[in-house]
Write an enzyme that holds these catalytic residues in place. Structure first.
Site, short mmCIF file in Angstrom:
data_model
loop_
_atom_site.label_atom_id
_atom_site.label_comp_id
_atom_site.label_asym_id
_atom_site.label_seq_id
_atom_site.Cartn_x
_atom_site.Cartn_y
_atom_site.Cartn_z
N TYR A 199 -18.22 27.03 9.83
CA TYR A 199 -16.99 27.80 9.68
C TYR A 199 -16.03 27.10 8.71
O TYR A 199 -15.44 27.74 7.82
CB TYR A 199 -16.33 27.97 11.05
CG TYR A 199 -15.08 28.82 11.03
CD1 TYR A 199 -15.17 30.21 10.99
CD2 TYR A 199 -13.82 28.25 11.07
CE1 TYR A 199 -14.04 31.00 10.98
CE2 TYR A 199 -12.67 29.03 11.05
CZ TYR A 199 -12.79 30.40 11.01
OH TYR A 199 -11.65 31.17 11.00
N LYS A 209 -14.61 28.51 5.02
CA LYS A 209 -13.19 28.71 4.71
C LYS A 209 -12.72 27.82 3.57
O LYS A 209 -11.84 28.21 2.80
CB LYS A 209 -12.36 28.50 5.97
CG LYS A 209 -12.62 29.53 7.07
CD LYS A 209 -12.34 30.96 6.59
CE LYS A 209 -12.45 31.97 7.71
NZ LYS A 209 -12.11 33.34 7.28
#
Length: 260
Positions: free
Chosen positions: A155, A159
């Protein structure tokens, strides 16, 4: 205010949480909304916007599928005309120790969170250039684009990728009167709250229901979690004429949790 009267706004992941809050904010300022999601409930969310007086449609769209993304922007133009603002908000997260993190989880997270942003930005830019009206691209990053957290390397990587992509695109399309910026929400009270509290709490150990998230909130200088409306307010500002000299920036909305 009706700063976005007559403007066409696309919001992916717009049927709940931060995405729906952003859609509500733009709708409240007169925009025409096209909200997209892989979930069938997207039409219910669009209906709620219409009931509140907005012009809104819901579109089922997998942002990892180029044909589906093209169809999304086709639908937006058919309904309301040229797209002026595109908010790339769709995202997913899983939580796992590195030895348990699967290749499938890594690939799916990168596909939705990073490739999905790329495909939507690419399509939006193509159409904004064609219209000649310029536009605004707003990409949803995360506090994890500043500070990767434990058990979520996939994750965090996705990002960080959004932040880098935002900077690169901002330089490329600056002369087209298109701005590209990203938002890093911190700890925001959404439908993911209970999931994060439970799974991270179990993995870190020693936390009962609600205790982990509350401990995180205590690390915020303002001592309170954010709400979708706080992220939506920034999105509306970035999309407004007041922000026409702001591009390539990644802005935190986190109560001071991360000051960088």
């Amino acid at each position: 205010m009706n700063r976005f009267e007559g403007k066409t706004v696309v919001v992916t992941g717009g049927n709940k949480g931060i995405g729906f809050a952003i859609a509500q904010r733009f709708a409240s300022e007169g925009a025409n909304l096209v909200i997209a999601s892989v979930e069938a409930q997207v039409e219910e969310a669009a209906a709620a916007l219409r009931e509140a007086g907005a012009k809104a449609v819901g579109v089922i769209c997998d942002v990892t599928d180029r044909e589906a993304v093209t169809a999304l922007y086709d639908r937006a133009e058919e309904e309301f005309g040229a797209v002026d603002i595109s908010v790339q908000n769709a995202g997913i997260i899983t939580i796992a120790k590195i030895e348990d993190l699967t290749e499938g989880e890594w690939d799916a997270t990168m596909e939705v969170n990073t490739k999905g942003v790329f495909l939507c930005c690419q399509e939006a830019i193509r159409r904004m250039r064609k219209s000649g009206n310029g536009g605004r691209l707003i990409n949803m990053a995360s506090g994890q684009a500043r500070d990767g957290f434990i058990y979520t390397p996939h994750y965090a990587a996705s990002k960080f990728g959004v932040m880098g992509m935002t900077q690169s695109l901002a330089k490329e399309v600056a002369l087209d009167n298109i701005t590209v910026n990203a938002i890093c929400p911190g700890i925001i009270k959404t439908d993911m709250w209970d999931y994060n509290d439970r799974v991270w709490g179990e993995m870190l150990g020693g936390f009962g229901p609600g205790e982990l998230m509350e401990s995180w909130v205590q690390n915020i200088p303002m001592k309170r979690a954010g709400e979708g409306k706080h992220v939506a307010a920034l999105a509306a500002f970035i999309a407004s004429e007041d922000a026409d000299y702001i591009t390539g920036q990644t802005i935190n909305v986190d109560g001071g949790l991360i000051m960088s």
